[in-house]
Structure formats: C-alpha cells, structure tokens
Design an enzyme around this catalytic site. Structure first.
Site, PDB file in Angstrom:
ATOM      1  N   ASP A  28    -109.765  40.704  76.934  1.00  9.17           N
ATOM      2  CA  ASP A  28    -109.535  39.817  75.803  1.00  9.17           C
ATOM      3  C   ASP A  28    -108.725  40.610  74.773  1.00  9.17           C
ATOM      4  O   ASP A  28    -108.610  41.839  74.867  1.00  9.17           O
ATOM      5  CB  ASP A  28    -110.884  39.367  75.235  1.00  9.17           C
ATOM      6  N   ARG A  29    -108.160  39.943  73.793  1.00  7.08           N
ATOM      7  CA  ARG A  29    -107.316  40.645  72.823  1.00  7.08           C
ATOM      8  C   ARG A  29    -108.058  40.914  71.518  1.00  7.08           C
ATOM      9  O   ARG A  29    -108.455  42.040  71.238  1.00  7.08           O
ATOM     10  CB  ARG A  29    -106.039  39.830  72.560  1.00  7.08           C
ATOM     11  N   ASP A  30    -108.260  39.860  70.705  1.00  6.78           N
ATOM     12  CA  ASP A  30    -108.876  40.018  69.391  1.00  6.78           C
ATOM     13  C   ASP A  30    -110.349  40.397  69.537  1.00  6.78           C
ATOM     14  O   ASP A  30    -111.107  39.753  70.253  1.00  6.78           O
ATOM     15  CB  ASP A  30    -108.755  38.720  68.591  1.00  6.78           C
ATOM     16  N   TYR A  40    -107.789  33.729  62.407  1.00  9.83           N
ATOM     17  CA  TYR A  40    -106.790  34.116  63.409  1.00  9.83           C
ATOM     18  C   TYR A  40    -105.917  35.284  62.928  1.00  9.83           C
ATOM     19  O   TYR A  40    -105.863  35.606  61.740  1.00  9.83           O
ATOM     20  CB  TYR A  40    -105.892  32.932  63.812  1.00  9.83           C
ATOM     21  N   THR A  71    -106.144  35.738  76.666  1.00  7.03           N
ATOM     22  CA  THR A  71    -106.610  35.421  75.321  1.00  7.03           C
ATOM     23  C   THR A  71    -106.450  33.941  74.994  1.00  7.03           C
ATOM     24  O   THR A  71    -105.425  33.332  75.321  1.00  7.03           O
ATOM     25  CB  THR A  71    -105.856  36.291  74.284  1.00  7.03           C
ATOM     26  N   GLN A  73    -105.586  31.284  72.358  1.00  8.86           N
ATOM     27  CA  GLN A  73    -104.830  31.267  71.103  1.00  8.86           C
ATOM     28  C   GLN A  73    -104.506  29.833  70.696  1.00  8.86           C
ATOM     29  O   GLN A  73    -103.362  29.386  70.728  1.00  8.86           O
ATOM     30  CB  GLN A  73    -103.564  32.121  71.231  1.00  8.86           C
ATOM     31  N   HIS A 114    -104.217  26.179  73.978  1.00 10.05           N
ATOM     32  CA  HIS A 114    -104.879  24.889  73.799  1.00 10.05           C
ATOM     33  C   HIS A 114    -106.171  24.964  72.989  1.00 10.05           C
ATOM     34  O   HIS A 114    -106.799  26.012  72.870  1.00 10.05           O
ATOM     35  CB  HIS A 114    -105.185  24.281  75.173  1.00 10.05           C
ATOM     36  N   CYS A 120    -107.649  21.605  79.042  1.00 12.97           N
ATOM     37  CA  CYS A 120    -106.707  22.310  79.910  1.00 12.97           C
ATOM     38  C   CYS A 120    -107.447  23.025  81.040  1.00 12.97           C
ATOM     39  O   CYS A 120    -108.680  23.002  81.109  1.00 12.97           O
ATOM     40  CB  CYS A 120    -105.908  23.329  79.090  1.00 12.97           C
ATOM     41  N   ARG A 123    -108.093  27.545  79.329  1.00 10.33           N
ATOM     42  CA  ARG A 123    -108.898  28.084  78.233  1.00 10.33           C
ATOM     43  C   ARG A 123    -110.204  28.678  78.752  1.00 10.33           C
ATOM     44  O   ARG A 123    -110.943  28.023  79.483  1.00 10.33           O
ATOM     45  CB  ARG A 123    -109.181  26.993  77.190  1.00 10.33           C
ATOM     46  N   LYS A 124    -110.486  29.913  78.394  1.00 13.00           N
ATOM     47  CA  LYS A 124    -111.763  30.512  78.752  1.00 13.00           C
ATOM     48  C   LYS A 124    -112.896  29.713  78.112  1.00 13.00           C
ATOM     49  O   LYS A 124    -112.746  29.275  76.972  1.00 13.00           O
ATOM     50  CB  LYS A 124    -111.811  31.971  78.273  1.00 13.00           C
TER      51      LYS A 124
END
Length: 227
Positions: A28-30, A40, A71, A73, A114, A120, A123-124
């Site tokens: 993951d990123r953030d 965000y 990620t 977003q 999304h 979708c 999306r996790k």
C-alpha cells in the site's frame, strides 16, 4: 473511468540478481511508504516519507522481491484532482525513495481511482490490482493499448469481483508473494489473492515489519475476511 491508473517501470537489474526468487511485494502507499492524511495526499509537496521507507524497499529488492504498489485513490473519481496529478505525486514518491537508497526502485504502481459506490473490480479489498500486478511482472498478459511510456489506464477483468469471502484462502501465484498495508482492506486483498499479509502502524510504516516480510518462513498474520 474504467480500470486502474498504472505506472510501469520494471527494472530487471535487481540487486544481487542471482538471489531473485520470483516473489512480488505488494505495498500500500499512504501509511506504509509515506505519511497518510484523512484529507488525502493532494500534491507532490505533501509527500512526506515515513522513516526508513526507502531503505526498507531497497532491502526487499536486495532480498529478491519485485515491488508493486497497490493503492486506492478515490480523489480522482471524486473530482479533487486528475490522473496527471496522481502521476506527479507518485513521481515524487519515487524520487524520495531513491534519494534515500538507490536500490529503492518501484517496478509498478497501480492506483484504483474509484469510490466504493462505483462498484469497480479493482478497489481493495478486491484483489484485482494484485492479480494485475502479477500479470505485468510475470506474464505480460495485460492490455497495454492505452499506455504511453508505461503510463495510462489498464482495464481489470470484472471477474475479479467474484470473491468467495466465506470460503478458504486461495493459493497465491508464488509462495513468497506478500502484501503490506495499514488497513483491513489491504488484508482482505491479500487474503483474496492468497498472499502472506502484514499490517503496519500508519505512523511508523514499512520499517516496522520489514524483518518479518523478508523472513521466507513467516506466514504473516492470520486474517478472517468475515470475522
């Protein structure tokens, strides 16, 4: 917008190339690499690395893993900013990682733009981005027709929505594939893909778990997606 926003920059010259074992580290990123925010990360100037993030990514690569960021977003579909802004944010992330350690190369960044209500396939906690990353880095079996210099939109098969959350955890494409995140949705995506999963404190990030991640015998944390 249909599909995932991708940046594909594979580097075949993995440090200690003879030690490459075929595993992919999905990150993951953030809250894992950079400091996250409830409002965000909205511009390159807001990208702040968590301690030793670059060194940890480099450790993964030197230990034999390729790196794929996955990620969520949703600001893109919320209209807060566009695809170009996302690329600029990710470029700054890459720059800071490499500034800390020259081996901290990211092979692929995949971002789902999304919202939950968009229903979708990427999306996790759905595993679509992980399976796409696997195809990009292992098989090359993906639609690159909308990419320009490795950047653009890649569609994800709608079948990725079909996860049996009440069933058994599936076997991963490679036994050393892993997922690191700071939220339950990251653990869910790991479970649905079959990867070993690790969770970090978002104020500490990847350095908190790196020793466990590179331990090939560590099975990660147990996770029940319906518990």
């Amino acid at each position: 917008m249909r599909g995932v926003i991708a940046q594909i920059t594979p580097d075949m010259s993995i440090p200690n190339e003879n030690n490459f074992h075929g595993g992919i580290a999905f990150l993951d990123r953030d809250g894992v690499l950079n400091v996250g925010s409830s409002t965000y990360v909205n511009s390159p100037s807001e990208v702040k690395m968590l301690p030793d993030a670059g060194k940890s990514v480099a450790t993964l690569r030197r230990s034999g893993w390729k790196i794929c960021i996955v990620t969520n977003q949703s600001p893109v579909m919320r209209g807060l900013w566009n695809e170009q802004t996302l690329h600029e944010i990710n470029d700054e992330l890459r720059r800071q990682l490499l500034e800390e350690d020259e081996d901290a190369h990211i092979d692929v960044i995949l971002a789902c733009p999304h919202r939950s209500k968009d229903r979708c396939a990427c999306r996790k906690p759905l595993p679509g981005m992980l399976f796409l990353g696997c195809e990009i880095l292992r098989n090359g079996n993906y639609d690159s027709s909308n990419l320009n210099n490795g950047r653009g939109i890649i569609a994800i098969d709608s079948k990725m929505k079909n996860v049996d959350w009440w069933g058994e955890k599936v076997q991963p494409p490679h036994r050393l594939d892993l997922m690191l995140g700071d939220r339950k949705c990251d653990l869910g995506a790991a479970w649905a893909y079959g990867a070993r999963s690790f969770r970090v404190n978002p104020h500490i990030g990847i350095a908190e778990q790196i020793s466990k991640m590179i331990d090939e015998e560590d099975e990660g944390i147990a996770f029940n997606p319906v518990g």
